[in-house]
Scaffold this motif. Structure first.
Motif, PDB file in Angstrom:
ATOM      1  N   SER A 172      18.704  64.006  39.739  1.00 30.46           N
ATOM      2  CA  SER A 172      18.927  64.701  38.475  1.00 30.46           C
ATOM      3  C   SER A 172      17.992  65.897  38.317  1.00 30.46           C
ATOM      4  O   SER A 172      18.305  66.832  37.576  1.00 30.46           O
ATOM      5  CB  SER A 172      18.736  63.732  37.299  1.00 30.46           C
ATOM      6  OG  SER A 172      17.378  63.365  37.152  1.00 30.46           O
ATOM      7  N   GLN A 173      16.864  65.902  39.016  1.00 26.80           N
ATOM      8  CA  GLN A 173      15.885  66.975  38.854  1.00 26.80           C
ATOM      9  C   GLN A 173      15.804  67.918  40.054  1.00 26.80           C
ATOM     10  O   GLN A 173      15.498  69.100  39.897  1.00 26.80           O
ATOM     11  CB  GLN A 173      14.502  66.377  38.576  1.00 26.80           C
ATOM     12  CG  GLN A 173      14.463  65.608  37.264  1.00 26.80           C
ATOM     13  CD  GLN A 173      13.125  64.954  36.994  1.00 26.80           C
ATOM     14  OE1 GLN A 173      12.132  65.236  37.643  1.00 26.80           O
ATOM     15  NE2 GLN A 173      13.100  64.068  36.013  1.00 26.80           N
ATOM     16  N   ILE A 174      16.089  67.415  41.247  1.00 31.09           N
ATOM     17  CA  ILE A 174      16.006  68.238  42.456  1.00 31.09           C
ATOM     18  C   ILE A 174      17.379  68.729  42.892  1.00 31.09           C
ATOM     19  O   ILE A 174      17.528  69.839  43.411  1.00 31.09           O
ATOM     20  CB  ILE A 174      15.328  67.454  43.604  1.00 31.09           C
ATOM     21  CG1 ILE A 174      13.904  67.061  43.203  1.00 31.09           C
ATOM     22  CG2 ILE A 174      15.321  68.259  44.897  1.00 31.09           C
ATOM     23  CD1 ILE A 174      12.987  68.227  42.899  1.00 31.09           C
ATOM     24  N   GLY A 175      18.405  67.911  42.687  1.00 32.83           N
ATOM     25  CA  GLY A 175      19.757  68.330  43.025  1.00 32.83           C
ATOM     26  C   GLY A 175      20.357  67.623  44.208  1.00 32.83           C
ATOM     27  O   GLY A 175      21.566  67.713  44.435  1.00 32.83           O
ATOM     28  N   LEU A 176      19.537  66.936  45.004  1.00 30.79           N
ATOM     29  CA  LEU A 176      20.000  66.152  46.136  1.00 30.79           C
ATOM     30  C   LEU A 176      19.397  64.760  46.030  1.00 30.79           C
ATOM     31  O   LEU A 176      18.403  64.554  45.349  1.00 30.79           O
ATOM     32  CB  LEU A 176      19.555  66.785  47.464  1.00 30.79           C
ATOM     33  CG  LEU A 176      19.954  68.231  47.755  1.00 30.79           C
ATOM     34  CD1 LEU A 176      19.339  68.673  49.076  1.00 30.79           C
ATOM     35  CD2 LEU A 176      21.458  68.391  47.790  1.00 30.79           C
ATOM     36  N   THR A 177      19.991  63.791  46.727  1.00 32.00           N
ATOM     37  CA  THR A 177      19.340  62.495  46.840  1.00 32.00           C
ATOM     38  C   THR A 177      18.099  62.643  47.723  1.00 32.00           C
ATOM     39  O   THR A 177      18.002  63.586  48.522  1.00 32.00           O
ATOM     40  CB  THR A 177      20.276  61.469  47.484  1.00 32.00           C
ATOM     41  OG1 THR A 177      20.551  61.860  48.843  1.00 32.00           O
ATOM     42  CG2 THR A 177      21.586  61.343  46.707  1.00 32.00           C
ATOM     43  N   PRO A 178      17.126  61.744  47.611  1.00 33.44           N
ATOM     44  CA  PRO A 178      15.963  61.834  48.498  1.00 33.44           C
ATOM     45  C   PRO A 178      16.341  61.837  49.976  1.00 33.44           C
ATOM     46  O   PRO A 178      15.743  62.576  50.775  1.00 33.44           O
ATOM     47  CB  PRO A 178      15.141  60.596  48.126  1.00 33.44           C
ATOM     48  CG  PRO A 178      15.514  60.310  46.705  1.00 33.44           C
ATOM     49  CD  PRO A 178      16.971  60.665  46.604  1.00 33.44           C
ATOM     50  N   LYS A 179      17.333  61.041  50.347  1.00 33.60           N
ATOM     51  CA  LYS A 179      17.723  60.977  51.754  1.00 33.60           C
ATOM     52  C   LYS A 179      18.295  62.308  52.230  1.00 33.60           C
ATOM     53  O   LYS A 179      17.947  62.795  53.312  1.00 33.60           O
ATOM     54  CB  LYS A 179      18.739  59.850  51.979  1.00 33.60           C
ATOM     55  CG  LYS A 179      19.140  59.689  53.447  1.00 33.60           C
ATOM     56  CD  LYS A 179      20.058  58.498  53.647  1.00 33.60           C
ATOM     57  CE  LYS A 179      20.429  58.337  55.127  1.00 33.60           C
ATOM     58  NZ  LYS A 179      21.326  57.160  55.336  1.00 33.60           N
ATOM     59  N   ARG A 180      19.181  62.906  51.447  1.00 34.60           N
ATOM     60  CA  ARG A 180      19.749  64.189  51.876  1.00 34.60           C
ATOM     61  C   ARG A 180      18.691  65.290  51.845  1.00 34.60           C
ATOM     62  O   ARG A 180      18.698  66.186  52.685  1.00 34.60           O
ATOM     63  CB  ARG A 180      20.942  64.590  51.011  1.00 34.60           C
ATOM     64  CG  ARG A 180      21.624  65.869  51.510  1.00 34.60           C
ATOM     65  CD  ARG A 180      23.066  65.960  51.149  1.00 34.60           C
ATOM     66  NE  ARG A 180      23.693  67.190  51.625  1.00 34.60           N
ATOM     67  CZ  ARG A 180      24.202  67.367  52.843  1.00 34.60           C
ATOM     68  NH1 ARG A 180      24.149  66.362  53.731  1.00 34.60           N
ATOM     69  NH2 ARG A 180      24.762  68.512  53.189  1.00 34.60           N
ATOM     70  N   ALA A 181      17.786  65.242  50.890  1.00 35.27           N
ATOM     71  CA  ALA A 181      16.695  66.211  50.881  1.00 35.27           C
ATOM     72  C   ALA A 181      15.850  66.081  52.142  1.00 35.27           C
ATOM     73  O   ALA A 181      15.451  67.088  52.744  1.00 35.27           O
ATOM     74  CB  ALA A 181      15.832  66.010  49.634  1.00 35.27           C
ATOM     75  N   ALA A 182      15.578  64.843  52.563  1.00 37.06           N
ATOM     76  CA  ALA A 182      14.817  64.632  53.792  1.00 37.06           C
ATOM     77  C   ALA A 182      15.570  65.192  54.995  1.00 37.06           C
ATOM     78  O   ALA A 182      14.976  65.817  55.893  1.00 37.06           O
ATOM     79  CB  ALA A 182      14.547  63.139  53.984  1.00 37.06           C
ATOM     80  N   ARG A 183      16.879  64.992  55.022  1.00 34.68           N
ATOM     81  CA  ARG A 183      17.681  65.521  56.116  1.00 34.68           C
ATOM     82  C   ARG A 183      17.649  67.049  56.140  1.00 34.68           C
ATOM     83  O   ARG A 183      17.588  67.670  57.207  1.00 34.68           O
ATOM     84  CB  ARG A 183      19.120  65.027  56.002  1.00 34.68           C
ATOM     85  CG  ARG A 183      19.305  63.533  56.277  1.00 34.68           C
ATOM     86  CD  ARG A 183      20.741  63.106  55.984  1.00 34.68           C
ATOM     87  NE  ARG A 183      21.695  63.924  56.721  1.00 34.68           N
ATOM     88  CZ  ARG A 183      22.945  64.166  56.332  1.00 34.68           C
ATOM     89  NH1 ARG A 183      23.373  63.671  55.180  1.00 34.68           N
ATOM     90  NH2 ARG A 183      23.744  64.902  57.068  1.00 34.68           N
ATOM     91  N   LEU A 184      17.692  67.672  54.946  1.00 34.48           N
ATOM     92  CA  LEU A 184      17.639  69.138  54.878  1.00 34.48           C
ATOM     93  C   LEU A 184      16.307  69.660  55.388  1.00 34.48           C
ATOM     94  O   LEU A 184      16.265  70.642  56.137  1.00 34.48           O
ATOM     95  CB  LEU A 184      17.869  69.581  53.429  1.00 34.48           C
ATOM     96  CG  LEU A 184      17.711  71.081  53.151  1.00 34.48           C
ATOM     97  CD1 LEU A 184      18.721  71.900  53.953  1.00 34.48           C
ATOM     98  CD2 LEU A 184      17.853  71.359  51.655  1.00 34.48           C
ATOM     99  N   VAL A 185      15.219  69.028  55.001  1.00 31.80           N
ATOM    100  CA  VAL A 185      13.894  69.453  55.464  1.00 31.80           C
ATOM    101  C   VAL A 185      13.786  69.299  56.978  1.00 31.80           C
ATOM    102  O   VAL A 185      13.257  70.176  57.670  1.00 31.80           O
ATOM    103  CB  VAL A 185      12.799  68.644  54.739  1.00 31.80           C
ATOM    104  CG1 VAL A 185      11.433  68.929  55.350  1.00 31.80           C
ATOM    105  CG2 VAL A 185      12.796  68.964  53.250  1.00 31.80           C
ATOM    106  N   ARG A 186      14.282  68.192  57.495  1.00 29.61           N
ATOM    107  CA  ARG A 186      14.219  67.975  58.945  1.00 29.61           C
ATOM    108  C   ARG A 186      15.096  68.981  59.688  1.00 29.61           C
ATOM    109  O   ARG A 186      14.696  69.514  60.732  1.00 29.61           O
ATOM    110  CB  ARG A 186      14.650  66.538  59.280  1.00 29.61           C
ATOM    111  CG  ARG A 186      14.588  66.238  60.767  1.00 29.61           C
ATOM    112  CD  ARG A 186      14.671  64.747  61.050  1.00 29.61           C
ATOM    113  NE  ARG A 186      15.888  64.139  60.535  1.00 29.61           N
ATOM    114  CZ  ARG A 186      16.214  62.864  60.742  1.00 29.61           C
ATOM    115  NH1 ARG A 186      15.420  62.076  61.453  1.00 29.61           N
ATOM    116  NH2 ARG A 186      17.334  62.375  60.243  1.00 29.61           N
TER     117      ARG A 186
END
Length: 312
Positions: free
Chosen positions: A203-217
């Motif tokens: 709700s605050q970042i825009g992605l789930t933590p898992k997808r955010a981790a995938r994007l960073v990787r």
């Protein structure tokens, strides 16, 4: 001190200007771009773990579009992980600002409303967008433009809503660990359940933590590929199960093979525009330190704890 203006041999299409030294507010990076060619530009944009603001400085027609056919011209904001993003224009001159989503939440509004979208800046900032753009266009130097932009961002950051400390902590850990960290561990460290963390983070970042981790990787792998490292080595270093796993992830985020991403013109300018940012981004996310622990021994952060004796 004047900004650096350093055309890069590997990126002859751009004249790049960057500020000297870090700004006053963490989680924000800026670079100025002026096209060296007068011909038309059609550039595939490689996703990056930041919310991006592109301010059109009036050099020529400029538009940003995505794979769904949506297109906006002029100054825009682009959320995390857009699909098939492309920049098009002629005689382009613009200021690009990369915002940690922790900062973007305050500066632009909830990042969840921006995730994967292209939004006109005046739809987010109203009249303030036009005033800021006019000031940037009439500024006498890139140094002045960076100062004007930083002041506008700092003002909105002070006035905007903050993300939960737990959310900011998890985002910083994802960036610091280049996405190679277990979400269950991060949830436990915040004192939240994985479900609660997922809901608040999205709700605050825009992605789930898992997808955010995938994007960073993915971002780490893309830059290693662009630097000329062997795909098998990059896959192992980035924590992918194998090279085919990395291939699938790269295609998912970039819509292109690892070989195509390695040669993407979008990445060739990074050495000039964002090298200092990449070295410090994990430490300067605009986030507060890790949430303070509960003094009553419940192993939760004060924000997550229910002890009535905690100050409001």
């Amino acid at each position: 001190m004047p900004p650096l203006r350093t055309p890069h041999a590997a990126a002859p299409m751009w004249d790049v200007a960057t500020p000297r030294g870090p700004g006053r507010l963490g989680g924000i990076a800026m670079a100025g771009f002026r096209a060296l060619s007068t011909g038309p530009l059609d550039l595939a944009v490689v996703p990056y773990p930041a919310v991006t603001v592109a301010v059109d400085l009036g050099g020529g027609p400029f538009a940003v579009g995505d794979a769904g056919g949506r297109q906006e011209s002029g100054s825009v904001a682009v959320g995390l992980a857009p699909d098939g993003l492309r920049g098009r224009g002629k005689d382009v001159e613009c200021l690009q600002i990369r915002l940690s989503p922790v900062v973007a939440h305050a500066v632009l509004g909830p990042a969840a409303d921006l995730a994967g979208r292209i939004v006109r800046l005046d739809d987010l900032w109203g009249r303030d967008a036009a005033r800021t753009q006019e000031q940037l266009c009439t500024a006498g130097s890139w140094a002045d433009r960076f100062a004007i932009a930083e002041a506008a961002l700092a003002r909105r950051y002070r006035e905007g809503p903050a993300v939960d400390p737990e959310v900011a902590f998890v985002w910083r850990q994802l960036v610091t660990n280049r996405g190679d960290v277990r979400i269950e561990r991060l949830a436990a460290e915040t004192g939240w359940s994985r479900k609660r963390l997922g809901m608040r983070f999205r709700s605050q970042i825009g992605l789930t933590p898992k997808r955010a981790a995938r994007l960073v990787r993915f971002d780490h792998a893309a830059h290693r590929l662009a630097a000329g490292h062997r795909p098998a080595l990059v896959a192992a270093e980035a924590g992918y199960a194998d090279q085919s796993h990395m291939h699938r992830e790269v295609v998912d985020f970039a819509g292109a093979t690892p070989a195509a991403v390695a040669a993407a013109p979008w990445l060739t300018a990074d050495a000039d525009a964002w090298a200092a940012t990449r070295a410090t981004w994990g430490r300067a996310t605009g986030a507060p330190p890790r949430p303070p622990a509960c003094p009553h021994g419940c192993q939760r952060s004060m924000a997550a704890c229910r002890h009535a004796r905690h100050p409001s």
